[in-house]
Design a protein around this motif. Structure first.
Motif, PDB file in Angstrom:
ATOM      1  N   UNK A 176      29.834 -20.025 -56.380  1.00 26.69           N
ATOM      2  CA  UNK A 176      29.596 -19.083 -57.468  1.00 26.69           C
ATOM      3  C   UNK A 176      30.908 -18.415 -57.851  1.00 26.69           C
ATOM      4  N   UNK A 177      30.880 -17.695 -58.953  1.00 22.16           N
ATOM      5  CA  UNK A 177      32.082 -17.023 -59.448  1.00 22.16           C
ATOM      6  C   UNK A 177      32.607 -16.081 -58.374  1.00 22.16           C
ATOM      7  N   UNK A 178      33.798 -16.340 -57.862  1.00 28.24           N
ATOM      8  CA  UNK A 178      34.306 -15.629 -56.694  1.00 28.24           C
ATOM      9  C   UNK A 178      35.138 -14.414 -57.079  1.00 28.24           C
ATOM     10  N   UNK A 179      34.991 -13.338 -56.327  1.00 30.86           N
ATOM     11  CA  UNK A 179      35.689 -12.096 -56.613  1.00 30.86           C
ATOM     12  C   UNK A 179      37.200 -12.253 -56.547  1.00 30.86           C
ATOM     13  N   UNK A 180      37.707 -12.924 -55.543  1.00 30.07           N
ATOM     14  CA  UNK A 180      39.146 -12.960 -55.329  1.00 30.07           C
ATOM     15  C   UNK A 180      39.852 -14.004 -56.191  1.00 30.07           C
ATOM     16  N   UNK A 181      39.109 -14.825 -56.916  1.00 28.04           N
ATOM     17  CA  UNK A 181      39.756 -15.847 -57.754  1.00 28.04           C
ATOM     18  C   UNK A 181      39.004 -16.021 -59.065  1.00 28.04           C
ATOM     19  N   UNK A 182      38.912 -14.963 -59.868  1.00 27.18           N
ATOM     20  CA  UNK A 182      38.071 -15.026 -61.052  1.00 27.18           C
ATOM     21  C   UNK A 182      38.585 -15.954 -62.144  1.00 27.18           C
ATOM     22  N   UNK A 183      39.823 -16.426 -62.047  1.00 22.11           N
ATOM     23  CA  UNK A 183      40.351 -17.287 -63.093  1.00 22.11           C
ATOM     24  C   UNK A 183      40.185 -18.764 -62.772  1.00 22.11           C
ATOM     25  N   UNK A 184      39.641 -19.091 -61.596  1.00 25.22           N
ATOM     26  CA  UNK A 184      39.516 -20.482 -61.197  1.00 25.22           C
ATOM     27  C   UNK A 184      38.129 -21.034 -61.535  1.00 25.22           C
TER      28      UNK A 184
ATOM     29  N   UNK B  47      21.789 -14.784 -61.834  1.00 24.78           N
ATOM     30  CA  UNK B  47      20.887 -15.836 -62.304  1.00 24.78           C
ATOM     31  C   UNK B  47      19.788 -16.080 -61.271  1.00 24.78           C
ATOM     32  N   UNK B  48      20.179 -16.131 -60.000  1.00 27.32           N
ATOM     33  CA  UNK B  48      19.182 -16.361 -58.949  1.00 27.32           C
ATOM     34  C   UNK B  48      18.201 -15.191 -58.851  1.00 27.32           C
ATOM     35  N   UNK B  49      18.718 -13.953 -58.911  1.00 29.26           N
ATOM     36  CA  UNK B  49      17.846 -12.782 -58.794  1.00 29.26           C
ATOM     37  C   UNK B  49      16.897 -12.682 -59.980  1.00 29.26           C
ATOM     38  N   UNK B  50      17.406 -12.931 -61.191  1.00 29.18           N
ATOM     39  CA  UNK B  50      16.543 -12.824 -62.368  1.00 29.18           C
ATOM     40  C   UNK B  50      15.486 -13.926 -62.387  1.00 29.18           C
ATOM     41  N   UNK B  51      15.871 -15.137 -62.008  1.00 32.54           N
ATOM     42  CA  UNK B  51      14.905 -16.227 -61.955  1.00 32.54           C
ATOM     43  C   UNK B  51      13.774 -15.909 -60.987  1.00 32.54           C
ATOM     44  N   UNK B  52      14.139 -15.389 -59.812  1.00 36.85           N
ATOM     45  CA  UNK B  52      13.132 -15.020 -58.817  1.00 36.85           C
ATOM     46  C   UNK B  52      12.239 -13.893 -59.329  1.00 36.85           C
TER      47      UNK B  52
ATOM     48  N   UNK C 256      27.879 -23.216 -58.644  1.00 39.60           N
ATOM     49  CA  UNK C 256      26.595 -22.575 -58.353  1.00 39.60           C
ATOM     50  C   UNK C 256      26.449 -21.400 -59.308  1.00 39.60           C
ATOM     51  N   UNK C 257      25.227 -21.006 -59.648  1.00 38.10           N
ATOM     52  CA  UNK C 257      25.048 -19.889 -60.576  1.00 38.10           C
ATOM     53  C   UNK C 257      25.414 -18.559 -59.943  1.00 38.10           C
ATOM     54  N   UNK C 258      25.654 -17.585 -60.793  1.00 38.95           N
ATOM     55  CA  UNK C 258      25.853 -16.219 -60.340  1.00 38.95           C
ATOM     56  C   UNK C 258      24.616 -15.740 -59.581  1.00 38.95           C
ATOM     57  N   UNK C 259      24.790 -14.840 -58.608  1.00 41.83           N
ATOM     58  CA  UNK C 259      23.600 -14.276 -57.950  1.00 41.83           C
ATOM     59  C   UNK C 259      22.670 -13.568 -58.923  1.00 41.83           C
TER      60      UNK C 259
ATOM     61  N   UNK D 280      10.861  -6.963 -57.491  1.00 42.67           N
ATOM     62  CA  UNK D 280      12.098  -6.315 -57.054  1.00 42.67           C
ATOM     63  C   UNK D 280      12.824  -7.328 -56.176  1.00 42.67           C
ATOM     64  N   UNK D 281      13.785  -8.013 -56.753  1.00 45.44           N
ATOM     65  CA  UNK D 281      14.428  -9.141 -56.088  1.00 45.44           C
ATOM     66  C   UNK D 281      15.921  -8.872 -55.891  1.00 45.44           C
ATOM     67  N   UNK D 282      16.432  -9.387 -54.787  1.00 45.83           N
ATOM     68  CA  UNK D 282      17.845  -9.242 -54.442  1.00 45.83           C
ATOM     69  C   UNK D 282      18.380 -10.606 -54.027  1.00 45.83           C
ATOM     70  N   UNK D 283      19.558 -10.966 -54.548  1.00 51.37           N
ATOM     71  CA  UNK D 283      20.190 -12.223 -54.162  1.00 51.37           C
ATOM     72  C   UNK D 283      21.691 -12.007 -53.958  1.00 51.37           C
ATOM     73  N   UNK D 284      22.250 -12.763 -53.023  1.00 48.86           N
ATOM     74  CA  UNK D 284      23.697 -12.753 -52.793  1.00 48.86           C
ATOM     75  C   UNK D 284      24.286 -14.079 -53.279  1.00 48.86           C
ATOM     76  N   UNK D 285      25.601 -14.229 -53.152  1.00 47.51           N
ATOM     77  CA  UNK D 285      26.284 -15.415 -53.678  1.00 47.51           C
ATOM     78  C   UNK D 285      25.930 -16.678 -52.899  1.00 47.51           C
TER      79      UNK D 285
END
Length: 382
Positions: A240-248, A258-263, A253-256, A231-236
């Protein structure tokens, strides 16, 4: 003493619209359902973690269940709330704080797209009312860009929504129980291109609950315990892909996720190929598609063939969102992740009825993504 943690009971108050019924009351009903499933009582529970967005003091559920004086902690972590609460409950057991713990979630959201306090994000109410806020604008822009980068068609996104609505139609407790064709989904009202109204989940009301215990005690309560292997939790991370600028192009860095699933895979000692059935965050159909790759099940762009081949359908090689996911059930934030866990538990126990996957599933997987960037992954096994 065993360090294993088992789920011995699950409960659900159906998601949807329930008139004047309080979120706390729905939570209490789900908790009682879970306790009955485990064959135990609230008085046996030694700690609980209770998640809600709309209820500021979710620990008040003790007034409905019994004032036993145990530590009850309120949890909120966006759409990752359910994954956070089960993680905390499992940790409490592993750390010797309790032999039996509960994770409970409930919410009662108003109709329409998820809104936010303007004092927090600095946006007027009309921003959400015109389809420009968060679950519409952000996710529409994100999948549109992903489709262009990886050669994904809008029809493939619509097929995911159709699959989830079909699964909802055979799930007795689902909110949306009417299947829809791919063409009707594509031709529905466009909210944020390429996403139409039928491709989104809707905020709603409901509750879910789990009873967990020490692994060495599990067979006192059930013949078919399901164990929490990770049971893993990761933040940004920055970049990483940013909420306020999704088109940039910020993906340094990978999405959180990717980090949570890898862990989670590392903790559980398995890989994606070992998973028999999965629940992936489908705030919209495009999110489910992206999360297939971010959780390691396929490469970016391979989703087109996976979906065409029916790989994520109930009879496919990796059934995804067998109860219809968020698209069919809606999302009361505090409860949504626990609904995912409950569905995986039922699948691993062979209790999923018409939506039961074949092949004697032994390993299940759940994933949550909460904006602006908290991801929770749980791996369960028999």
């Amino acid at each position: 003493m065993s360090n294993d943690v088992a789920i011995i009971g699950t409960g659900l108050h159906p998601f949807g619209r329930h008139g004047d019924k309080l979120a706390l009351e729905m939570g209490a009903d789900a908790a009682k359902d879970a306790l009955a499933d485990a064959g135990t009582e609230w008085s046996a529970v030694q700690t609980a973690f209770v998640g809600s967005y709309e209820v500021s003091n979710p620990d008040a559920i003790t007034g409905w269940l019994g004032l036993t004086g145990i530590p009850v902690r309120g949890v909120f972590n966006g759409c990752a709330t359910g994954g956070t609460s089960i993680q905390m409950a499992a940790a409490a057991i592993r750390n010797g704080e309790a032999d039996i713990a509960m994770a409970i979630g409930f919410d009662k959201h108003p109709r329409g797209a998820f809104a936010a306090d303007p004092s927090v994000v600095g946006l007027p109410a009309w921003y959400g009312q015109t389809g420009l806020f968060l679950t519409t604008h952000f996710f529409g822009t994100k999948i549109n860009r992903y489709m262009g980068l990886h050669g994904i068609s809008a029809e493939t996104v619509a097929k995911i929504a159709a699959k989830n609505l079909h699964n909802g139609s055979i799930t007795p407790h689902a909110w949306r129980r009417k299947p829809a064709s791919v063409d009707s989904i594509l031709n529905d009202l466009v909210v944020n291109y390429p996403l139409t109204r039928s491709m989104y989940c809707g905020p709603c009301e409901g509750a879910a609950a789990l009873v967990l215990c020490r692994g060495d005690l599990a067979h006192k309560y059930t013949k078919t315990p399901v164990f929490v292997r990770a049971a893993e939790l990761r933040s940004r991370r920055y970049g990483a892909f940013e909420l306020q600028s999704p088109s940039l192009p910020l993906e340094t860095a990978p999405s959180p996720t990717v980090d949570a699933s890898t862990a989670a895979y590392e903790t559980a000692g398995i890989g994606p190929d070992d998973v028999d059935v999965a629940q992936l965050q489908d705030t919209d159909a495009g999110s489910e598609l992206i999360h297939m790759a971010e959780n390691g099940f396929c490469a970016d762009g391979d989703q087109e063939k996976w979906i065409a081949d029916g790989a994520t359908e109930i009879g496919g090689r990796l059934p995804v969102n067998t109860d219809g996911g968020l698209i069919a059930n809606g999302e009361p934030i505090g409860a949504s992740g626990l609904r995912q866990i409950r569905e995986i538990v039922l699948q691993l126990q062979g209790r999923a009825g018409d939506r039961q996957v074949g092949g004697d599933p032994r390993v299940g997987y759940t994933h949550l993504y909460g904006a602006p960037g908290a991801s929770a992954v749980t791996i369960l096994s028999r």
